[in-house]
Design a protein around this motif. Sequence first.
Motif, short mmCIF file in Angstrom:
data_model
loop_
_atom_site.label_atom_id
_atom_site.label_comp_id
_atom_site.label_asym_id
_atom_site.label_seq_id
_atom_site.Cartn_x
_atom_site.Cartn_y
_atom_site.Cartn_z
N THR A 96 4.88 0.95 -7.09
CA THR A 96 3.59 1.05 -8.01
C THR A 96 4.10 1.66 -9.02
OG1 THR A 96 2.33 0.99 -5.69
CG2 THR A 96 1.24 1.95 -7.58
N ALA A 128 -6.16 -3.85 -8.01
CA ALA A 128 -5.86 -3.99 -6.70
C ALA A 128 -5.93 -2.69 -6.01
CB ALA A 128 -4.30 -4.79 -6.46
N LEU A 129 -5.14 -1.67 -6.61
CA LEU A 129 -5.07 -0.21 -6.03
C LEU A 129 -6.47 0.36 -6.05
CD1 LEU A 129 -2.88 1.63 -5.12
CD2 LEU A 129 -2.85 2.82 -7.19
N ARG A 130 -7.33 0.06 -7.08
CA ARG A 130 -8.65 0.77 -6.83
C ARG A 130 -9.50 0.06 -5.65
NH1 ARG A 130 -11.48 5.01 -8.67
NH2 ARG A 130 -13.64 4.66 -8.95
N SER A 131 -9.19 -1.23 -5.48
CA SER A 131 -10.12 -1.85 -4.27
C SER A 131 -9.97 -1.28 -2.84
CB SER A 131 -9.97 -3.29 -4.54
OG SER A 131 -8.61 -3.75 -4.28
N ARG A 132 -8.37 -0.83 -2.69
CA ARG A 132 -8.09 -0.28 -1.34
C ARG A 132 -7.91 1.24 -1.46
NH1 ARG A 132 -2.24 -3.37 -2.27
NH2 ARG A 132 -1.12 -1.65 -3.21
N GLU A 133 -7.67 1.81 -2.47
CA GLU A 133 -7.43 3.35 -2.48
C GLU A 133 -7.89 3.90 -3.84
OE1 GLU A 133 -3.88 6.53 -1.26
OE2 GLU A 133 -3.45 4.49 -1.35
N THR A 168 -15.22 -0.53 -9.83
CA THR A 168 -14.79 -0.69 -8.47
C THR A 168 -14.77 0.68 -7.58
OG1 THR A 168 -13.89 -2.84 -8.95
CG2 THR A 168 -13.37 -1.92 -6.78
N GLY A 169 -15.66 0.88 -6.58
CA GLY A 169 -15.46 2.27 -5.89
C GLY A 169 -15.99 3.39 -6.49
N LEU A 173 0.90 -1.11 -0.05
CA LEU A 173 0.12 0.04 -0.05
C LEU A 173 0.77 1.19 0.01
CD1 LEU A 173 -2.73 1.16 0.29
CD2 LEU A 173 -2.66 1.02 2.64
N HIS A 174 1.96 1.41 0.72
CA HIS A 174 2.79 2.28 0.86
C HIS A 174 3.91 2.32 -0.18
CE1 HIS A 174 0.24 3.47 4.20
NE2 HIS A 174 0.26 2.42 4.70
#
Length: 541
Positions: free
Chosen positions: A190, A208-213, A242-243, A184-185
């Motif tokens: 990335t 993956a990035l869209r689902s968490r941020e 997503t989101g 994530l960080h």
Amino acid sequence: MSRTTVAVDASLPDWEDLVTTALLGTDRRTPAGVAPGPRAPSALLDAVAVATVRRRAGLRPARAAERPPPAPEDPRPPLPPAAARRLAMLLADRPGTSGGGRRGTAPDLMELLPQWLAAANARGFAPPPAVLPALLDAARGRTDLRPAALRFAGPRALWLARLNPDWRFALRSAPGGGTAVPGLHDTDGTRRLWDEGLFAERVALLAALRSREPAAARRLLDSTWATERAEDRLMFLDSLRTGLSPDDEPFLERALADRSRNVRATAAELLSALPGSALAERMAVRAGACVAVDHTRDVPTIAVEAPHECDAGMERDGVVAKAPAGRGERSWWLGQLVEAAPLGGWSRRLGGRTPQEIVALPVADDWQGELHAAWCRAAVRQRDAAWSRALLGNPSAPEAGGPGAVSLAERARLLGTLDAAERAEWVAGFIDTHGLSEAFQLLGVCAVPWAAPVGRAVVDALDIARDAGSYPWSFSGVMGLAERCLDPSEAGRLDALLAIPDEPENASPGAGGYWSEAFQRLVTTLRLRAAMLAELSPPAP
């Protein structure tokens, strides 16, 4: 081998000549130096044997390849022994080739594999290493199995896939098949993967990035949007589902001016799913100008005036100007406007009526089918349960087609906007009134295992069909669905249906035996599913 022997072998017929002789037959052609006759076949086989030894002896040893790295460890707990044996049985089963429409009484094990995998994944087990090749082969042959099979197979399956070209699909399909998604960080990792990764890796990274941020994923996509290929932009844009939120609106508005028509259409679809977006408001104004309540008739009636042209603004907002073959242009444009307009605005536009009251209004000039179909699509796109209920109508209504849905497929999509319990109750009521033939598509949207109302309705309808002497093979699809979806606890209720019934005079010949076989198969499958779940459940302490 001596030099003399090599010289003798060199005079023998070459391999291609021997193969040609074998294909033609010794009656038509004999090996060189062999006379035609009864000894020719033996002479041919002798020559082939010598040539084979010669070819093998002449092989040069290859350079030793580097030893592959060890397979990674799988930290998940191993399967219980009984579950491991069951998995081996499921993977060893092959579909039968029986004909005549009869399926027998034995369960179809391959059809139970998806449920087994789902249960094993939910419990977090790791597979025995010995079954990984068979598991990968099964996933190779059935794309519907791949997500669950590759998740269950774990990191060792990816290790195997890098060694066998037949399993390379796993590297493209499984998360982590290529480069691992950075943490994530890890902004540097990335950025590097986004700039240098393969297309599949970039899609996985964005998802993956869209689902968490979500905001970070959108900024990453925006940073290279202008230089991406059209087909890549379309795939990347799809990840924004997503989101999806109002924060995405400015980016999607810019995408409305994209060079690619498909990208523009997808951006417009996403914006119309945001009821508060500027595009949704523009569509609401256009659709509202086409639909109104006419109070001059004996009863309030919806009047429709479809657009007379598709202007540049409509096209920019995703309206496709050219109608498909067999569709009128004006009705085609109207459907797209209504589909993209926020459903919440129709109550204000049509006299403060509720969705049920709006759907119940008559529609003038044969526009009802087009208008209601567009509202159906809007309810599915906007996930509006209130409008879905109105368009579905009462499941026990005399007409199998509801007040708004134009097809059972449309009704199935509307049901998808309701919660699982409400969906089950509605489908059960529909089956009680209309039977199983009309309800087959609707059963596919019910949660598995089926809730008690659906299970009871299906079993009761099958019992009624059996007692009526109905043509049994027409229910084979429902039977197959029940084997996979009926709650295993229903098996006890079916014991009374295993006997061969008395056949009515107008029944199909052999129907009673078929029904008995089908119910026997259903009961056996349900009990097998119950045993599968028990094997995957750890014993109580």
